[in-house]
Design a protein around this motif. Structure first.
Motif, PDB file in Angstrom:
ATOM      1  N   LEU A  48      10.397   0.176   6.320  1.00  0.00           N
ATOM      2  CA  LEU A  48       9.092  -0.300   5.890  1.00  0.00           C
ATOM      3  C   LEU A  48       8.579  -1.336   6.894  1.00  0.00           C
ATOM      4  O   LEU A  48       9.332  -2.164   7.383  1.00  0.00           O
ATOM      5  CB  LEU A  48       9.197  -0.892   4.494  1.00  0.00           C
ATOM      6  CG  LEU A  48       9.783   0.054   3.443  1.00  0.00           C
ATOM      7  CD1 LEU A  48       9.983  -0.669   2.129  1.00  0.00           C
ATOM      8  CD2 LEU A  48       8.898   1.256   3.258  1.00  0.00           C
ATOM      9  N   THR A  49       7.295  -1.273   7.200  1.00  0.00           N
ATOM     10  CA  THR A  49       6.758  -2.128   8.254  1.00  0.00           C
ATOM     11  C   THR A  49       5.901  -3.274   7.748  1.00  0.00           C
ATOM     12  O   THR A  49       5.779  -4.288   8.413  1.00  0.00           O
ATOM     13  CB  THR A  49       5.907  -1.300   9.238  1.00  0.00           C
ATOM     14  OG1 THR A  49       4.877  -0.631   8.497  1.00  0.00           O
ATOM     15  CG2 THR A  49       6.755  -0.290   9.968  1.00  0.00           C
ATOM     16  N   TRP A  50       5.256  -3.129   6.588  1.00  0.00           N
ATOM     17  CA  TRP A  50       4.374  -4.179   6.121  1.00  0.00           C
ATOM     18  C   TRP A  50       4.391  -4.220   4.611  1.00  0.00           C
ATOM     19  O   TRP A  50       4.509  -3.198   3.946  1.00  0.00           O
ATOM     20  CB  TRP A  50       2.954  -3.947   6.636  1.00  0.00           C
ATOM     21  CG  TRP A  50       2.095  -5.160   6.526  1.00  0.00           C
ATOM     22  CD1 TRP A  50       1.085  -5.355   5.653  1.00  0.00           C
ATOM     23  CD2 TRP A  50       2.201  -6.366   7.287  1.00  0.00           C
ATOM     24  NE1 TRP A  50       0.528  -6.603   5.829  1.00  0.00           N
ATOM     25  CE2 TRP A  50       1.202  -7.246   6.838  1.00  0.00           C
ATOM     26  CE3 TRP A  50       3.034  -6.788   8.306  1.00  0.00           C
ATOM     27  CZ2 TRP A  50       1.020  -8.516   7.363  1.00  0.00           C
ATOM     28  CZ3 TRP A  50       2.840  -8.055   8.828  1.00  0.00           C
ATOM     29  CH2 TRP A  50       1.843  -8.894   8.356  1.00  0.00           C
ATOM     30  N   LYS A  51       4.246  -5.418   4.049  1.00  0.00           N
ATOM     31  CA  LYS A  51       4.271  -5.552   2.596  1.00  0.00           C
ATOM     32  C   LYS A  51       3.052  -4.898   1.950  1.00  0.00           C
ATOM     33  O   LYS A  51       1.986  -4.827   2.544  1.00  0.00           O
ATOM     34  CB  LYS A  51       4.392  -7.016   2.195  1.00  0.00           C
ATOM     35  CG  LYS A  51       3.320  -7.905   2.741  1.00  0.00           C
ATOM     36  CD  LYS A  51       3.628  -9.355   2.442  1.00  0.00           C
ATOM     37  CE  LYS A  51       2.563 -10.227   3.054  1.00  0.00           C
ATOM     38  NZ  LYS A  51       2.812 -11.615   2.900  1.00  0.00           N
ATOM     39  N   TRP A  52       3.239  -4.418   0.757  1.00  0.00           N
ATOM     40  CA  TRP A  52       2.226  -3.769  -0.084  1.00  0.00           C
ATOM     41  C   TRP A  52       1.666  -2.482   0.528  1.00  0.00           C
ATOM     42  O   TRP A  52       0.591  -2.048   0.194  1.00  0.00           O
ATOM     43  CB  TRP A  52       1.107  -4.733  -0.477  1.00  0.00           C
ATOM     44  CG  TRP A  52       1.653  -5.807  -1.359  1.00  0.00           C
ATOM     45  CD1 TRP A  52       1.947  -7.082  -0.990  1.00  0.00           C
ATOM     46  CD2 TRP A  52       2.021  -5.697  -2.729  1.00  0.00           C
ATOM     47  NE1 TRP A  52       2.465  -7.767  -2.044  1.00  0.00           N
ATOM     48  CE2 TRP A  52       2.515  -6.947  -3.127  1.00  0.00           C
ATOM     49  CE3 TRP A  52       1.980  -4.663  -3.664  1.00  0.00           C
ATOM     50  CZ2 TRP A  52       2.985  -7.194  -4.420  1.00  0.00           C
ATOM     51  CZ3 TRP A  52       2.427  -4.902  -4.943  1.00  0.00           C
ATOM     52  CH2 TRP A  52       2.930  -6.163  -5.312  1.00  0.00           C
ATOM     53  N   GLU A  53       2.431  -1.851   1.450  1.00  0.00           N
ATOM     54  CA  GLU A  53       2.040  -0.532   1.941  1.00  0.00           C
ATOM     55  C   GLU A  53       2.752   0.582   1.196  1.00  0.00           C
ATOM     56  O   GLU A  53       2.260   1.692   1.146  1.00  0.00           O
ATOM     57  CB  GLU A  53       2.343  -0.409   3.440  1.00  0.00           C
ATOM     58  CG  GLU A  53       1.334  -1.099   4.313  1.00  0.00           C
ATOM     59  CD  GLU A  53       1.532  -0.785   5.789  1.00  0.00           C
ATOM     60  OE1 GLU A  53       2.551  -0.186   6.157  1.00  0.00           O
ATOM     61  OE2 GLU A  53       0.644  -1.146   6.572  1.00  0.00           O
ATOM     62  N   ASP A  54       3.924   0.295   0.638  1.00  0.00           N
ATOM     63  CA  ASP A  54       4.715   1.290  -0.075  1.00  0.00           C
ATOM     64  C   ASP A  54       5.060   0.732  -1.451  1.00  0.00           C
ATOM     65  O   ASP A  54       5.738  -0.300  -1.557  1.00  0.00           O
ATOM     66  CB  ASP A  54       5.991   1.606   0.702  1.00  0.00           C
ATOM     67  CG  ASP A  54       5.669   2.144   2.093  1.00  0.00           C
ATOM     68  OD1 ASP A  54       5.236   3.304   2.165  1.00  0.00           O
ATOM     69  OD2 ASP A  54       5.831   1.407   3.078  1.00  0.00           O
ATOM     70  N   ASP A  78       6.186  -3.817  -4.852  1.00  0.00           N
ATOM     71  CA  ASP A  78       6.184  -3.614  -3.405  1.00  0.00           C
ATOM     72  C   ASP A  78       7.617  -3.313  -2.983  1.00  0.00           C
ATOM     73  O   ASP A  78       8.530  -4.091  -3.242  1.00  0.00           O
ATOM     74  CB  ASP A  78       5.673  -4.880  -2.710  1.00  0.00           C
ATOM     75  CG  ASP A  78       5.889  -4.835  -1.210  1.00  0.00           C
ATOM     76  OD1 ASP A  78       5.691  -3.761  -0.617  1.00  0.00           O
ATOM     77  OD2 ASP A  78       6.259  -5.871  -0.636  1.00  0.00           O
ATOM     78  N   HIS A 110      -4.283  -6.567  -2.072  1.00  0.00           N
ATOM     79  CA  HIS A 110      -3.344  -6.100  -1.049  1.00  0.00           C
ATOM     80  C   HIS A 110      -3.840  -4.924  -0.221  1.00  0.00           C
ATOM     81  O   HIS A 110      -3.158  -4.520   0.713  1.00  0.00           O
ATOM     82  CB  HIS A 110      -2.020  -5.706  -1.711  1.00  0.00           C
ATOM     83  CG  HIS A 110      -1.454  -6.765  -2.589  1.00  0.00           C
ATOM     84  ND1 HIS A 110      -0.989  -7.973  -2.109  1.00  0.00           N
ATOM     85  CD2 HIS A 110      -1.304  -6.826  -3.938  1.00  0.00           C
ATOM     86  CE1 HIS A 110      -0.556  -8.709  -3.118  1.00  0.00           C
ATOM     87  NE2 HIS A 110      -0.747  -8.041  -4.241  1.00  0.00           N
ATOM     88  N   PRO A 113      -2.414   1.220  -0.411  1.00  0.00           N
ATOM     89  CA  PRO A 113      -1.068   1.469   0.125  1.00  0.00           C
ATOM     90  C   PRO A 113      -0.983   2.817   0.843  1.00  0.00           C
ATOM     91  O   PRO A 113      -1.837   3.685   0.673  1.00  0.00           O
ATOM     92  CB  PRO A 113      -0.197   1.472  -1.131  1.00  0.00           C
ATOM     93  CG  PRO A 113      -1.108   1.930  -2.199  1.00  0.00           C
ATOM     94  CD  PRO A 113      -2.462   1.368  -1.861  1.00  0.00           C
ATOM     95  N   LEU A 114       0.074   2.975   1.626  1.00  0.00           N
ATOM     96  CA  LEU A 114       0.326   4.241   2.310  1.00  0.00           C
ATOM     97  C   LEU A 114       1.032   5.236   1.404  1.00  0.00           C
ATOM     98  O   LEU A 114       0.824   6.437   1.510  1.00  0.00           O
ATOM     99  CB  LEU A 114       1.169   4.008   3.564  1.00  0.00           C
ATOM    100  CG  LEU A 114       0.534   3.140   4.642  1.00  0.00           C
ATOM    101  CD1 LEU A 114       1.515   2.938   5.788  1.00  0.00           C
ATOM    102  CD2 LEU A 114      -0.747   3.768   5.139  1.00  0.00           C
ATOM    103  N   SER A 115       1.913   4.736   0.521  1.00  0.00           N
ATOM    104  CA  SER A 115       2.633   5.640  -0.380  1.00  0.00           C
ATOM    105  C   SER A 115       2.851   4.961  -1.723  1.00  0.00           C
ATOM    106  O   SER A 115       2.976   3.744  -1.807  1.00  0.00           O
ATOM    107  CB  SER A 115       3.983   6.046   0.225  1.00  0.00           C
ATOM    108  OG  SER A 115       4.878   4.956   0.222  1.00  0.00           O
TER     109      SER A 115
END
Length: 153
Positions: A48-54, A78, A110, A113-115
């Motif tokens: 995971l690269t950034w918070k609140w993306e997944d 998150d 946020h 998100p991505l996923s």
């Protein structure tokens, strides 16, 4: 066990004696590496690269009603930082109600998100995409929230 002992001790027939001892020892039989099942094939873990993306989502149901008749909690977590939002909801909410709450409480703070992984998904599974990914049949109401939610024709 045998590979450690010859560094300190050695006698004739040592390997055979150790094998007999290990075969009779109940503790050695329970914890021995040879008796454990293989974990199977390993999978690549997505970094995971950034918070609140997944995100992960789930519901806590069957709670006593509050003054405003909320009887459930929508938990949005998150996956990177393990931070969570706990949103009071009603079992009687429709998808449109959840979309409004999601935009107000998550996207506003946020971003999109991505996923998203949802444990309890009442939507139809259309097809498998990979080992752990699926294409779902989302209601057309969600298309106004994000293009990801458009149902295939």
């Amino acid at each position: 066990m045998y590979s450690d002992l010859p560094l300190v001790y050695w006698w004739n027939g040592m390997k055979k004696d150790i094998a007999k001892f290990v075969a009779k020892c109940p503790i050695c039989q329970q914890v021995g590496i040879d008796h454990q099942k293989s974990g199977g094939l390993s999978r690549d873990i997505m970094i995971l690269t950034w918070k609140w993306e997944d995100l992960n989502m789930n519901f806590i149901l069957g709670l006593p009603c509050t003054n405003r008749q909320h009887d459930s909690i929508w938990v949005i977590v998150d996956r990177m930082k393990k931070l969570a939002h706990f949103i009071r909801v009603k079992v009687s909410y429709f998808v449109k109600d959840y979309a409004k709450l999601y935009l107000r409480d998550i996207v506003r703070l946020h971003g999109v998100p991505l996923s998203i992984i949802i444990d309890r998904c009442p939507y139809q599974i259309l097809r498998g995409i990979g080992m752990v990914a699926y294409e779902l049949d989302f209601p057309n109401d969600l298309a106004s929230v994000h293009p990801f939610f458009t149902s295939p024709s």
